[in-house]
Design a protein around this motif. Structure first.
Motif, PDB file in Angstrom:
ATOM      1  N   LEU A 225      12.770 -47.858 -47.457  1.00  0.00           N
ATOM      2  CA  LEU A 225      13.716 -48.638 -46.092  1.00  0.00           C
ATOM      3  C   LEU A 225      12.439 -49.198 -45.269  1.00  0.00           C
ATOM      4  CD1 LEU A 225      16.994 -47.257 -45.697  1.00  0.00           C
ATOM      5  CD2 LEU A 225      16.375 -49.461 -46.651  1.00  0.00           C
ATOM      6  N   SER A 226      11.665 -47.611 -44.278  1.00  0.00           N
ATOM      7  CA  SER A 226      10.926 -48.076 -43.343  1.00  0.00           C
ATOM      8  C   SER A 226       9.556 -48.898 -44.378  1.00  0.00           C
ATOM      9  CB  SER A 226      11.306 -46.724 -42.841  1.00  0.00           C
ATOM     10  OG  SER A 226       9.960 -45.659 -43.723  1.00  0.00           O
TER      11      SER A 226
ATOM     12  N   GLY B 254       6.791 -37.412 -41.499  1.00  0.00           N
ATOM     13  CA  GLY B 254       7.973 -37.093 -40.657  1.00  0.00           C
ATOM     14  C   GLY B 254       9.317 -37.792 -40.091  1.00  0.00           C
ATOM     15  N   PHE B 255       9.238 -38.910 -40.352  1.00  0.00           N
ATOM     16  CA  PHE B 255      10.375 -39.321 -39.911  1.00  0.00           C
ATOM     17  C   PHE B 255      11.544 -39.153 -41.190  1.00  0.00           C
ATOM     18  CE2 PHE B 255      12.489 -43.637 -40.237  1.00  0.00           C
ATOM     19  CZ  PHE B 255      13.246 -43.950 -39.125  1.00  0.00           C
ATOM     20  N   SER B 256      10.963 -39.723 -42.604  1.00  0.00           N
ATOM     21  CA  SER B 256      11.889 -38.941 -43.613  1.00  0.00           C
ATOM     22  C   SER B 256      12.608 -37.398 -43.311  1.00  0.00           C
ATOM     23  CB  SER B 256      10.871 -39.387 -44.250  1.00  0.00           C
ATOM     24  OG  SER B 256      11.066 -40.932 -44.616  1.00  0.00           O
TER      25      SER B 256
ATOM     26  N   LYS C 234      16.935 -34.284 -40.811  1.00  0.00           N
ATOM     27  CA  LYS C 234      16.888 -32.540 -40.081  1.00  0.00           C
ATOM     28  C   LYS C 234      16.720 -31.505 -39.914  1.00  0.00           C
ATOM     29  CE  LYS C 234      19.240 -35.584 -37.507  1.00  0.00           C
ATOM     30  NZ  LYS C 234      19.834 -36.437 -37.985  1.00  0.00           N
ATOM     31  N   ILE C 235      16.209 -30.982 -41.649  1.00  0.00           N
ATOM     32  CA  ILE C 235      15.884 -29.585 -42.288  1.00  0.00           C
ATOM     33  C   ILE C 235      15.367 -29.863 -43.413  1.00  0.00           C
ATOM     34  CG2 ILE C 235      18.795 -29.410 -41.960  1.00  0.00           C
ATOM     35  CD1 ILE C 235      18.586 -29.609 -45.506  1.00  0.00           C
ATOM     36  N   TRP C 236      14.458 -28.860 -43.248  1.00  0.00           N
ATOM     37  CA  TRP C 236      13.299 -28.916 -44.316  1.00  0.00           C
ATOM     38  C   TRP C 236      13.600 -27.542 -45.242  1.00  0.00           C
ATOM     39  CZ3 TRP C 236       9.665 -31.370 -46.920  1.00  0.00           C
ATOM     40  CH2 TRP C 236       8.946 -31.240 -47.371  1.00  0.00           C
ATOM     41  N   ASN C 237      13.727 -27.151 -46.085  1.00  0.00           N
ATOM     42  CA  ASN C 237      14.032 -26.269 -47.239  1.00  0.00           C
ATOM     43  C   ASN C 237      15.418 -25.583 -46.022  1.00  0.00           C
ATOM     44  OD1 ASN C 237      12.053 -26.167 -48.620  1.00  0.00           O
ATOM     45  ND2 ASN C 237      10.417 -24.748 -48.260  1.00  0.00           N
TER      46      ASN C 237
ATOM     47  N   GLY D 252       8.460 -33.190 -38.879  1.00  0.00           N
ATOM     48  CA  GLY D 252       9.570 -34.195 -38.649  1.00  0.00           C
ATOM     49  C   GLY D 252      10.013 -33.237 -37.396  1.00  0.00           C
ATOM     50  N   SER D 253       9.663 -32.090 -36.510  1.00  0.00           N
ATOM     51  CA  SER D 253      10.413 -32.063 -35.751  1.00  0.00           C
ATOM     52  C   SER D 253       9.470 -32.809 -34.778  1.00  0.00           C
ATOM     53  CB  SER D 253       9.797 -30.925 -35.369  1.00  0.00           C
ATOM     54  OG  SER D 253      10.349 -30.025 -33.502  1.00  0.00           O
TER      55      SER D 253
END
Length: 250
Positions: free
Chosen positions: A134-135, A149-151, A156-159, A201-202
């Motif tokens: 989408l982006s 980072g946006f994805s 809101k989580i990683w692993n 992401g953060s």
């Protein structure tokens, strides 16, 4: 009962690709892959391809619900409601199957031009790859760390860990990547993915939370921290680290 009937009515075996499920020349590489027998099901938003005797085949209804949920989350997160359809999903069992199909040491990948996602089963339901589609389709390309980072932030989580908590742990271990290095667009894939993805992401979460959505969209297109936010990499790094310490005090 009606929903189940419609769902299975739209399920096909792709020994020869049905015209309703045909995804164009861009995905013929996967259809022609030796020792692969594809089946598929279709909804209004996507066509999902999977292997005979795969995890997906044993969990068709839950797979359909998870993919639909991931698309909904991506649309809500990006604010983009009019999506290009259908999305072509190729779902494999795990990382090993992903490498056999694509030759890549990843667990998922998306191609915005062909509107295609190839994804390991355990990631189904996350919005990450749909957000990439989408982006990129609506805002154009940007630097890798911004896009990834946006994805990552979209889930809101990683692993299965909160990205801020994870980054706070990396901070305490002195494992975070200096932002001057992270911001170099040709370097992202050289970093440890277990660090650069959640860190990006953060950071994106921080930028959007503190400076707002409109500024972020400008940053997506211009990719220059100073020109958009009037702050250099060192100052941003200090602010973000203080943000992490405030959220997760030892």
């Amino acid at each position: 009962m009606k929903k189940i009937f419609i769902f299975f009515l739209s399920t096909f075996l792709l020994s020869n690709c049905s015209s309703i499920l045909y995804s164009g020349n861009q995905n013929q590489f996967y259809f022609k892959k030796k020792n692969y027998t594809w089946k598929a099901f279709q909804t209004k938003d996507y066509i999902a391809y999977y292997q005979t005797n795969s995890i997906v085949e044993k969990n068709l209804l839950s797979t359909e619900k998870k993919i639909t949920k991931g698309i909904y989350k991506a649309k809500e997160f990006t604010g983009i409601q009019n999506i290009k359809t259908p999305i072509y999903y190729f779902i494999v069992n795990d990382k090993n199957d992903f490498k056999k199909l694509t030759g890549l040491n990843h667990t998922a990948i998306s191609y915005s031009k062909s509107n295609t996602i190839i994804e390991s089963y355990f990631l189904i339901g996350e919005s990450h790859e749909v957000v990439h589609l989408l982006s990129n389709q609506n805002w154009g390309n940007t630097h890798s760390w911004i896009s990834e980072g946006f994805s990552v932030y979209s889930d809101k989580i990683w692993n299965n860990q909160d990205i801020d908590i994870l980054c706070h742990q990396l901070l305490k271990k002195n494992q975070l990547i200096p932002l001057k290095k992270l911001f170099k667009n040709n370097k992202f894939n050289t970093f440890n993915s277990q660090i650069c993805y959640p860190q990006s992401g953060s950071l994106i979460k921080y930028l959007i939370t503190v400076y707002g959505w409109d500024k972020f969209l400008e940053f997506w297109r211009k990719t220059d921290i100073y020109k958009v936010y009037h702050i250099n990499a060192n100052a941003l790094e200090n602010q973000w680290i203080e943000y992490l310490k405030t959220l997760h005090k030892s």
